[in-house]
Design a protein around this motif. Structure first.
Motif, PDB file in Angstrom:
ATOM      1  N   CYS A 313      34.983  40.833  41.399  1.00 30.90           N
ATOM      2  CA  CYS A 313      35.637  41.059  42.698  1.00 30.90           C
ATOM      3  C   CYS A 313      37.145  41.270  42.569  1.00 30.90           C
ATOM      4  CB  CYS A 313      35.366  39.869  43.622  1.00 30.90           C
ATOM      5  SG  CYS A 313      36.175  40.008  45.217  1.00 30.90           S
ATOM      6  N   ILE A 314      37.641  42.296  43.270  1.00 26.18           N
ATOM      7  CA  ILE A 314      39.084  42.551  43.286  1.00 26.18           C
ATOM      8  C   ILE A 314      39.694  42.193  44.645  1.00 26.18           C
ATOM      9  CG2 ILE A 314      39.000  44.274  41.436  1.00 26.18           C
ATOM     10  CD1 ILE A 314      39.196  46.466  43.603  1.00 26.18           C
ATOM     11  N   ARG A 315      38.959  41.450  45.463  1.00 31.58           N
ATOM     12  CA  ARG A 315      39.450  40.934  46.755  1.00 31.58           C
ATOM     13  C   ARG A 315      39.989  42.040  47.666  1.00 31.58           C
ATOM     14  NH1 ARG A 315      37.321  37.310  44.412  1.00 31.58           N
ATOM     15  NH2 ARG A 315      38.171  35.267  43.885  1.00 31.58           N
ATOM     16  N   PRO A 374      33.856  48.388  45.853  1.00 35.01           N
ATOM     17  CA  PRO A 374      34.411  49.363  44.914  1.00 35.01           C
ATOM     18  C   PRO A 374      34.113  49.042  43.453  1.00 35.01           C
ATOM     19  CG  PRO A 374      36.143  47.945  45.746  1.00 35.01           C
ATOM     20  CD  PRO A 374      34.908  47.619  46.537  1.00 35.01           C
TER      21      PRO A 374
END
Ligand code: SF4
Lengths: 489, 243
Positions: A313-315, A374
């Motif tokens: 996860c890239i938040r 994404p």
């Protein structure tokens, strides 16, 4: 606050959220506005699926070799004279920062928005320290601070549950603001107040979008410029990062910066994309004293399990913005600082099933989150996996069956979670050309919902597998009953 | 807090055990991207085409691009500063000003060139920390060179050095970036590559590299865009055609 934001049981929180009509409208507005911007930005880039694959590959690679990259990163920070503290728990991280503040006799701390600082409960610790003043410098967080540290409700828009008039009242009361409720005037007031504080600050605390392993620097993506001031003015900087927020080199960081900006705010890049570490000898601003705290706090529970991908996860908050359940209950309903689909997957990993075991049930399993992510985290599959683990491996079946019943409304309570998920426009009613009006409700028409997925536990979750959603006007329960009778799964 | 790295071994041991792997040097598993999209996107364009892309983009980020020839650069910049009410102008200590004929901004020569505003220079060296920050916070305008202009996002790239600190780009109210047209590249990929290669060659990098896309902004109040928050409230890129 830590990970958990409420002691109330989930059903009670959901009822509270259900009553909060302003919040629901605000979240709906945010979701719809983001929808258009995000999809527009992705369309414009082109080849979105291949970009996602690249994003996934970068994140998977880094997590697979996480210890190696963390070692390289920490060596490189140390080479520049910076310090790295590996914290197993939130408490250890908090204690480290506390010791540092006391040792250095820090008086004024500026912070720029970060979920991790909230996760390790930095604020209450700072507030307890005699003679230490702290300021949140992200506008949304500043507003929350001024309103007696109200809790954030969204990863990317923490204060969407407040309107301009509420903000004006808070500023009037706390800052003696005399102006109107125009956002630009409110923002200028905040700028003045914060600017003064910045110039006197002796410590800056930031999060970290990505740590760059081969160079020992931190990559930050922001729009307001507060993070850049936080890493420029104070002499001491502390970076708090989740251990998974790392990439091999600046090249991979750059790819993720692009995915993040388009997914989070529908921009090509955020206004400021910054790569920075400890200041060089001959430079005059930037931190002389540079500390990075690398936090596990339960993240390693995911390694080597079916949940490993949650660490990709890239938040970006995108999964929140497409989630019909989040639309209805808002951030606070989840009772975790990580709300929405990602929160429902991550919170039980970090905090355990005892605290957060209900969250994987607070989902319609429509799959929109998975589709928008994404970095291709199979969010709804992981929600199902959580349920499976709880039911099969931990024998928690009974309680959750009960819970499921209550939420679904097969018993007596309202089935609103459903309704919120199932009031899409009918599939035939909105042609694709009406892209401009895409919202969470009609996204099905845009091809938003996916139709493949693993088998569901029996019950209301089967809804995900149904061939097409009911017309908005159609009563869901009768429709569902008919489907059941027809045996059409 | 004397040790530079604390608690690392136990922490990493836990991770390797859970992952079921052995620790290895990173060189043994270099990242090989599965596609070349970052490099393919907007590739093969001329400088003119890239400038066009950038001009379209900056409209969306509340930024102006002004095109000029080197001979007119000084006049254009003075006009912009005048439009913003003159006042204090902060400049990096940077040899490029002299190279492009902006002697009025050359730290060794500026006194011989009179202008309508006050000039202040970012002083070299750690001793000037407070003074530099103070000057930056009082400055009405900052003028600096861009290392690159990223066409796709309309971002300028700046790198710190002794004569140009971090807050020079963030504290002044207005900001002018001088962009040689030859320094327009397709996107952030090329900037990341440049710094990656510079590091690989063993050259020293500034401690901070910023990609800046226009003025600071926020949508935190009812998602209504407010331009100008912490950083500059107005930004202009001056593209110099013959540089
Ligand atoms: S799970 Fe995916 S979509 Fe959700 S915040 Fe993380 S990266 Fe974004």
């Amino acid at each position: 606050m830590g990970l958990k934001t409420s002691e109330k049981p989930l059903l009670e929180r959901l009822k509270d959220s259900e009553k909060d009509v302003f919040m629901q409208k605000a979240v709906a507005k945010a979701q719809d506005a983001q929808w258009e911007k995000r999809e527009g930005a992705r369309d414009e880039l082109g080849n979105w699926e291949q970009w996602r694959e690249l994003g996934e590959q970068i994140r998977q690679h880094t997590i697979a070799y996480l210890p190696d990259y963390l070692e390289q990163f920490s060596d490189n920070v140390a080479k520049q004279g910076g310090k790295v503290f590996f914290a197993q728990t939130a408490q250890e991280a908090q204690d480290y920062v506390k010791r540092l503040i006391i040792e250095k006799q820090i008086k004024k701390v500026v912070k720029s928005k970060s979920m991790v600082t909230t996760e390790v409960d930095i604020d209450p610790m700072l507030l307890d320290l005699e003679g230490v003043n702290v300021m949140e410098t992200d506008l949304a967080e500043f507003i929350l601070q001024m309103d007696d540290w109200d809790e954030p409700s969204h990863i990317v828009f923490p204060s969407i549950h407040k309107n301009r008039e509420q903000i004006r009242q808070v500023f009037e009361k706390k800052l003696g603001y005399k102006g109107d409720n125009e956002p630009v005037n409110l923002a200028r007031c905040a700028r003045e107040v914060m600017r003064k504080f910045f110039l006197e600050a002796d410590m800056g605390i930031t999060g970290c979008n990505f740590a760059v392993a081969d160079s020992g620097i931190i990559n930050l993506d922001t729009n307001e410029g507060n993070a850049d001031l936080t890493i420029s003015v104070p002499k001491t900087q502390v970076v708090l990062m989740g251990m998974e927020r790392i990439v091999p080199t600046m090249k991979e960081a750059e790819v993720l910066d692009n995915l993040l900006a388009r997914s989070a705010v529908g921009q090509t890049l955020t206004t400021y994309v910054t790569f920075a570490g400890k200041k060089a000898e001959d430079e005059s601003d930037g931190p002389e004293d540079f500390h990075v705290v690398i936090l596990d706090n339960g993240r390693s529970n995911a390694l080597g399990t079916a949940f490993q991908s949650v660490l990709q996860c890239i938040r970006c908050g995108s999964c929140l913005n497409v989630c019909p359940v989040y639309r209805h209950i808002g951030g606070h309903g989840y009772g975790s600082i990580y709300p929405g689909p990602i929160g429902a997957v991550l919170s039980p990993v970090l905090g355990g099933y005892k605290q957060f075991g209900e969250l994987p049930y607070a989902s319609s399993l429509c799959g929109a989150c998975t589709e928008t992510c994404p970095v291709k985290i199979p969010l709804h599959e992981l929600l199902i996996e959580h349920r499976r683990v709880m039911t099969n491996e931990l024998g928690m079946q009974h309680g959750f069956d009960d819970f499921q019943m209550k939420v679904i409304g097969k018993g007596t309570s309202t089935p609103w979670m459903f309704k919120s998920a199932m009031t899409f426009a009918h599939a035939g009613s909105a042609p694709l050309s009406k892209k401009k009006n895409i919202s969470v409700e009609n996204m099905y028409d845009y091809g938003g919902y996916i139709d493949k997925g693993p088998g569901m536990v029996k019950g209301w979750t089967d809804v995900r597998d149904l061939p097409r959603p009911p017309k908005g006007s159609e009563n869901f329960r009768s429709w569902y009953k008919n489907r059941q009778k027809a045996g059409d799964k | 807090m004397t040790e530079l790295i604390q608690n690392r071994e136990d922490f990493l041991k836990n991770l390797t055990e859970k992952l079921g792997i052995e620790r290895q040097p990173v060189e043994s598993h270099p990242f090989e991207p599965m596609n070349q999209l970052p490099h393919e996107t907007l590739s093969g364009k001329t400088q003119d085409e890239l400038l066009q892309v950038a001009k379209e983009r900056v409209k969306k980020i509340h930024t102006n691009i002004v095109e000029t020839k080197q001979a007119d650069l000084e006049g254009i910049i003075n006009e912009l500063i005048g439009k913003w009410g003159n006042g204090k102008v902060l400049l990096p200590t940077d040899n490029r000003f002299k190279e492009v004929g902006l002697n009025q901004f050359d730290a060794n020569d500026y006194a011989n060139h009179s202008v309508d505003f006050d000039r202040a220079f970012w002083q070299k060296g750690a001793d000037y920390r407070e003074e530099n920050i103070q000057t930056a916070s009082e400055a009405n305008v900052a003028v600096a060179f861009a290392e690159f202009l990223l066409a796709e996002s309309g971002s300028i790239v700046v790198e710190t050095h002794a004569g140009q600190g971090r807050s020079l780009h963030f504290l002044p109210t207005h900001y002018i970036s001088i962009v040689p047209k030859s320094k327009i590249v397709p996107r952030s990929t090329q900037a990341a590559d440049f710094y990656h290669e510079k590091r690989a060659k063993g050259e020293t990098l500034g401690s901070a590299i910023h990609f800046i896309s226009g003025p600071s902004n926020s949508g935190d109040i009812e998602m209504q865009l407010v331009v100008g928050l912490h950083g500059p409230i107005e930004v202009v890129y001056v593209v110099v055609e013959d540089l």
